[in-house]
Design a protein around this motif. Structure first.
Motif, PDB file in Angstrom:
ATOM      1  N   ARG A  11      -1.735 -10.867 -12.044  1.00 35.00           N
ATOM      2  CA  ARG A  11      -2.730 -10.511 -13.065  1.00 35.00           C
ATOM      3  C   ARG A  11      -3.195 -11.117 -14.509  1.00 35.00           C
ATOM      4  NH1 ARG A  11       2.478  -7.208 -12.567  1.00 35.00           N
ATOM      5  NH2 ARG A  11       3.140  -8.546 -14.879  1.00 35.00           N
ATOM      6  N   MET A  12      -2.855 -11.950 -13.725  1.00 36.03           N
ATOM      7  CA  MET A  12      -3.271 -13.604 -14.325  1.00 36.03           C
ATOM      8  C   MET A  12      -4.227 -14.200 -14.063  1.00 36.03           C
ATOM      9  SD  MET A  12      -0.191 -16.149 -16.546  1.00 36.03           S
ATOM     10  CE  MET A  12       0.151 -15.057 -16.937  1.00 36.03           C
ATOM     11  N   CYS A  13      -4.851 -13.858 -12.662  1.00 37.55           N
ATOM     12  CA  CYS A  13      -5.523 -14.705 -11.829  1.00 37.55           C
ATOM     13  C   CYS A  13      -6.985 -14.724 -11.731  1.00 37.55           C
ATOM     14  CB  CYS A  13      -4.192 -14.826 -10.029  1.00 37.55           C
ATOM     15  SG  CYS A  13      -5.819 -15.646  -9.345  1.00 37.55           S
ATOM     16  N   PRO A  14      -7.441 -15.147 -11.652  1.00 45.02           N
ATOM     17  CA  PRO A  14      -9.168 -14.664 -11.566  1.00 45.02           C
ATOM     18  C   PRO A  14      -9.310 -13.881 -10.067  1.00 45.02           C
ATOM     19  CG  PRO A  14      -9.175 -16.584 -11.687  1.00 45.02           C
ATOM     20  CD  PRO A  14      -7.614 -16.433 -11.597  1.00 45.02           C
ATOM     21  N   TYR A  15      -7.971 -14.884  -8.694  1.00 51.13           N
ATOM     22  CA  TYR A  15      -9.127 -14.046  -7.967  1.00 51.13           C
ATOM     23  C   TYR A  15      -8.164 -12.546  -7.266  1.00 51.13           C
ATOM     24  CZ  TYR A  15     -10.249 -18.621  -7.980  1.00 51.13           C
ATOM     25  OH  TYR A  15     -10.744 -20.413  -8.168  1.00 51.13           O
ATOM     26  N   GLU A  16      -7.555 -11.767  -7.979  1.00 51.62           N
ATOM     27  CA  GLU A  16      -6.470 -11.114  -8.619  1.00 51.62           C
ATOM     28  C   GLU A  16      -7.377  -9.735  -7.166  1.00 51.62           C
ATOM     29  OE1 GLU A  16      -5.623  -8.350 -11.915  1.00 51.62           O
ATOM     30  OE2 GLU A  16      -4.019  -7.741 -10.757  1.00 51.62           O
ATOM     31  N   GLU A  17      -8.475  -9.271  -7.425  1.00 55.69           N
ATOM     32  CA  GLU A  17      -9.470  -8.417  -6.597  1.00 55.69           C
ATOM     33  C   GLU A  17      -9.452  -8.200  -5.508  1.00 55.69           C
ATOM     34  OE1 GLU A  17      -9.481  -5.787  -7.883  1.00 55.69           O
ATOM     35  OE2 GLU A  17      -8.263  -6.181  -9.852  1.00 55.69           O
ATOM     36  N   THR A  18      -9.452  -9.831  -5.091  1.00 56.26           N
ATOM     37  CA  THR A  18      -9.992 -10.381  -4.162  1.00 56.26           C
ATOM     38  C   THR A  18      -9.341 -11.083  -2.861  1.00 56.26           C
ATOM     39  OG1 THR A  18     -11.081 -12.536  -4.968  1.00 56.26           O
ATOM     40  CG2 THR A  18     -12.556 -10.537  -4.087  1.00 56.26           C
ATOM     41  N   CYS A  19      -7.833 -11.248  -3.408  1.00 58.10           N
ATOM     42  CA  CYS A  19      -6.929 -12.394  -3.110  1.00 58.10           C
ATOM     43  C   CYS A  19      -6.455 -11.120  -1.547  1.00 58.10           C
ATOM     44  CB  CYS A  19      -5.618 -12.659  -4.441  1.00 58.10           C
ATOM     45  SG  CYS A  19      -4.506 -13.598  -2.948  1.00 58.10           S
ATOM     46  N   ASP A  20      -6.154 -12.370  -0.321  1.00 61.00           N
ATOM     47  CA  ASP A  20      -5.680 -11.107   1.069  1.00 61.00           C
ATOM     48  C   ASP A  20      -4.285 -11.048   0.594  1.00 61.00           C
ATOM     49  OD1 ASP A  20      -8.147 -10.968   1.606  1.00 61.00           O
ATOM     50  OD2 ASP A  20      -8.421 -12.933   3.447  1.00 61.00           O
ATOM     51  N   TRP A  21      -3.543 -12.206   0.128  1.00 59.69           N
ATOM     52  CA  TRP A  21      -1.764 -12.881   0.310  1.00 59.69           C
ATOM     53  C   TRP A  21      -1.959 -11.314  -0.677  1.00 59.69           C
ATOM     54  CZ3 TRP A  21       1.278 -15.793   2.254  1.00 59.69           C
ATOM     55  CH2 TRP A  21       2.614 -16.061   1.852  1.00 59.69           C
ATOM     56  N   ARG A  22      -2.353 -11.264  -1.676  1.00 62.65           N
ATOM     57  CA  ARG A  22      -1.976 -10.376  -2.780  1.00 62.65           C
ATOM     58  C   ARG A  22      -1.549  -9.175  -2.044  1.00 62.65           C
ATOM     59  NH1 ARG A  22      -4.391  -7.122  -6.002  1.00 62.65           N
ATOM     60  NH2 ARG A  22      -3.409  -5.959  -7.676  1.00 62.65           N
ATOM     61  N   ARG A  23      -2.585  -8.722  -1.109  1.00 62.97           N
ATOM     62  CA  ARG A  23      -2.540  -7.455  -0.642  1.00 62.97           C
ATOM     63  C   ARG A  23      -1.971  -6.806   0.624  1.00 62.97           C
ATOM     64  NH1 ARG A  23      -7.633  -7.706   2.923  1.00 62.97           N
ATOM     65  NH2 ARG A  23      -5.958  -8.805   4.005  1.00 62.97           N
ATOM     66  N   ASP A  24      -1.794  -8.412   1.420  1.00 61.37           N
ATOM     67  CA  ASP A  24      -0.805  -7.842   1.795  1.00 61.37           C
ATOM     68  C   ASP A  24       0.569  -8.358   1.866  1.00 61.37           C
ATOM     69  OD1 ASP A  24      -2.774  -8.706   3.872  1.00 61.37           O
ATOM     70  OD2 ASP A  24      -2.484 -10.975   4.208  1.00 61.37           O
ATOM     71  N   ARG A  25       0.834  -8.959   0.446  1.00 61.92           N
ATOM     72  CA  ARG A  25       2.072  -8.927   0.021  1.00 61.92           C
ATOM     73  C   ARG A  25       2.416  -7.350  -0.666  1.00 61.92           C
ATOM     74  NH1 ARG A  25       2.515 -11.159  -5.265  1.00 61.92           N
ATOM     75  NH2 ARG A  25       1.260  -9.678  -6.266  1.00 61.92           N
ATOM     76  N   SER A  26       1.486  -6.640  -0.460  1.00 60.77           N
ATOM     77  CA  SER A  26       1.643  -5.012  -1.429  1.00 60.77           C
ATOM     78  C   SER A  26       1.922  -3.857   0.293  1.00 60.77           C
ATOM     79  CB  SER A  26       0.334  -4.657  -2.118  1.00 60.77           C
ATOM     80  OG  SER A  26      -0.008  -5.922  -2.834  1.00 60.77           O
ATOM     81  N   GLN A  27       0.657  -3.732   0.806  1.00 63.13           N
ATOM     82  CA  GLN A  27       1.193  -3.965   1.926  1.00 63.13           C
ATOM     83  C   GLN A  27       2.558  -3.945   2.734  1.00 63.13           C
ATOM     84  OE1 GLN A  27      -1.827  -5.168   4.142  1.00 63.13           O
ATOM     85  NE2 GLN A  27      -2.815  -3.553   3.317  1.00 63.13           N
ATOM     86  N   ARG A  28       3.081  -5.294   2.132  1.00 67.83           N
ATOM     87  CA  ARG A  28       4.867  -5.298   3.438  1.00 67.83           C
ATOM     88  C   ARG A  28       5.707  -4.505   2.678  1.00 67.83           C
ATOM     89  NH1 ARG A  28       3.153 -10.753   3.149  1.00 67.83           N
ATOM     90  NH2 ARG A  28       3.678 -11.444   1.639  1.00 67.83           N
ATOM     91  N   LEU A  29       5.356  -4.744   0.990  1.00 67.47           N
ATOM     92  CA  LEU A  29       6.294  -4.164  -0.280  1.00 67.47           C
ATOM     93  C   LEU A  29       6.726  -2.705   0.412  1.00 67.47           C
ATOM     94  CD1 LEU A  29       8.293  -4.961  -2.455  1.00 67.47           C
ATOM     95  CD2 LEU A  29       6.252  -4.632  -3.813  1.00 67.47           C
ATOM     96  N   MET A  30       5.178  -2.200   0.443  1.00 69.64           N
ATOM     97  CA  MET A  30       5.206  -0.523   0.787  1.00 69.64           C
ATOM     98  C   MET A  30       5.775  -0.191   2.159  1.00 69.64           C
ATOM     99  SD  MET A  30       1.141   0.520  -0.352  1.00 69.64           S
ATOM    100  CE  MET A  30       0.968   1.285   0.913  1.00 69.64           C
ATOM    101  N   MET A  31       6.107  -0.632   3.347  1.00 71.61           N
ATOM    102  CA  MET A  31       6.350  -0.785   5.052  1.00 71.61           C
ATOM    103  C   MET A  31       8.220  -1.210   3.946  1.00 71.61           C
ATOM    104  SD  MET A  31       3.874  -1.110   7.635  1.00 71.61           S
ATOM    105  CE  MET A  31       4.950  -2.444   7.885  1.00 71.61           C
ATOM    106  N   VAL A  32       8.868  -1.993   3.635  1.00 69.62           N
ATOM    107  CA  VAL A  32      10.140  -2.375   2.776  1.00 69.62           C
ATOM    108  C   VAL A  32      10.754  -0.982   2.213  1.00 69.62           C
ATOM    109  CG1 VAL A  32      11.114  -3.692   2.080  1.00 69.62           C
ATOM    110  CG2 VAL A  32       9.330  -4.217   3.346  1.00 69.62           C
TER     111      VAL A  32
END
Ligand code: SF4
Length: 348
Positions: free
Chosen positions: A319-340
């Protein structure tokens, strides 16, 4: 391997998007380049980012989030903006004010070559060693050497002797909040002072060799120091004409001094706007664990593994990262979490 497959998948996905929306091709190409830079499997980050050595602070940034650090190389402007807007700038001015308190007589010496610039650091060290031996506080003390096969450089904020005669290494940190930091932030700070201690201790023990510095910084040992610098060295009673002579002199002075290993590691936190001390923390030195951690971080730099972003327990960092919007890792993590979560719902 897996890295190659995930890179290929990302590239295919981006190629498909480019075909679908050709007017957005430049944007997609940028994303593709960034993905490639983060995960090219046959080139280590040392090679990709043209590095011969690392700084201690680089490993501390890495301990916060490896993906963020890697983005910093690919998007240096974003990183620079973040640095300007954060505690770093204020911290730097507080450091400078503290330094000028201790060293009111600053001498200006012209440095012409890279060797001259490095020589200036060595001359400062040569002046600080006897001051420290005499029990005075010294600031901005450079440290360098090889740790776990990698050459590191750093600058220690403060070194001094406590009332009981212990050699204390202190790192000054500024905070926008008037409170001590979250343990996740202290982790990087503890890594920093621990690495400084390893480097300082090896310097005074004589483990640092001339060739470590010459080779890793690509310096010419026979380079004759600039005339301004030679006048300065003579005024200090130093007999050195070439860079090698100066370096050899420093290494002898360090090993023959009465300085020994650092006894205590300390972190000092000050409030950014008022400059007042918030508090201090002592850092325990656990060498085996520290070296294991360093080897773990270096595995990324050597290309032995892909960079790791922050996991869900520390998602607040994003939330305090300037790459929050474009970060692939963060997006993949959210998808992983949704699947779990989906799977957990189905199973319940
Ligand atoms: Fe790291 Fe999160 Fe920033 Fe991505 S958004 S770079 S995971 S801190």
């Amino acid at each position: 391997g897996d890295d190659g497959q995930s890179l290929e998948t990302t590239e295919k996905r981006i190629d498909y998007l480019i075909k679908k929306w050709p007017n957005l091709a430049p944007l997609f190409e940028r994303v593709k380049n960034r993905s490639a830079a983060l995960s090219v499997p046959n080139q280590s980050p040392m090679e990709r980012f043209l590095k011969r050595h690392l700084s201690v602070t680089q490993l501390c940034e890495q301990s916060w989030c490896e993906i963020k650090m890697a983005y910093g190389f690919i998007k240096p402007k974003v990183r620079m903006l973040e640095m300007q807007n954060t505690e770093v700038t204020t911290g730097a001015s507080i450091h400078l004010a503290r330094e000028l308190e201790v060293k009111p007589n600053v001498v200006t010496v012209a440095a012409v070559t890279r060797e001259d610039r490095e020589a200036l650091k060595l001359i400062n060290m040569l002046q600080m060693v006897p001051a420290l031996e005499a029990g005075q506080l010294v600031q901005e003390f450079p440290v360098f050497g090889v740790l776990e096969g990698m050459f590191f450089m750093g600058v220690v904020d403060e070194l001094y002797r406590s009332d009981s005669g212990e050699l204390v290494l202190s790192e000054l940190k500024t905070r926008s909040h008037n409170s001590l930091p979250h343990p996740a932030q202290t982790k990087g700070h503890a890594l920093q002072v621990g690495m400084y201690k390893l480097l300082f201790d090896s310097m005074v023990k004589g483990s640092v060799k001339r060739d470590h510095l010459l080779h890793n910084l690509q310096l010419d040992p026979n380079r004759v120091l600039g005339s301004d610098l030679q006048t300065h060295t003579q005024s200090l009673g130093l007999q050195a004409v070439t860079f090698r002579e100066l370096l050899d002199h420093l290494l002898v002075v360090l090993t023959c001094s009465n300085l020994h290993a650092i006894d205590k590691l300390r972190l000092e936190y000050s409030h950014q706007s008022s400059g007042k001390l918030i508090g201090t923390r002592e850092v325990a030195f656990e060498e085996a664990q520290l070296r294991t951690n360093i080897r773990g971080y270096l595995a990324y730099w050597r290309g032995e593994r892909v960079p790791q972003g922050v996991e869900v327990e520390e998602a607040w960092k994003c939330r305090m990262c300037p790459y929050e919007e474009t970060c692939d890792w963060r997006r993949d993590r959210s998808q992983r979490l949704m699947m779990v979560n989906k799977r957990a719902k189905l199973e319940s």
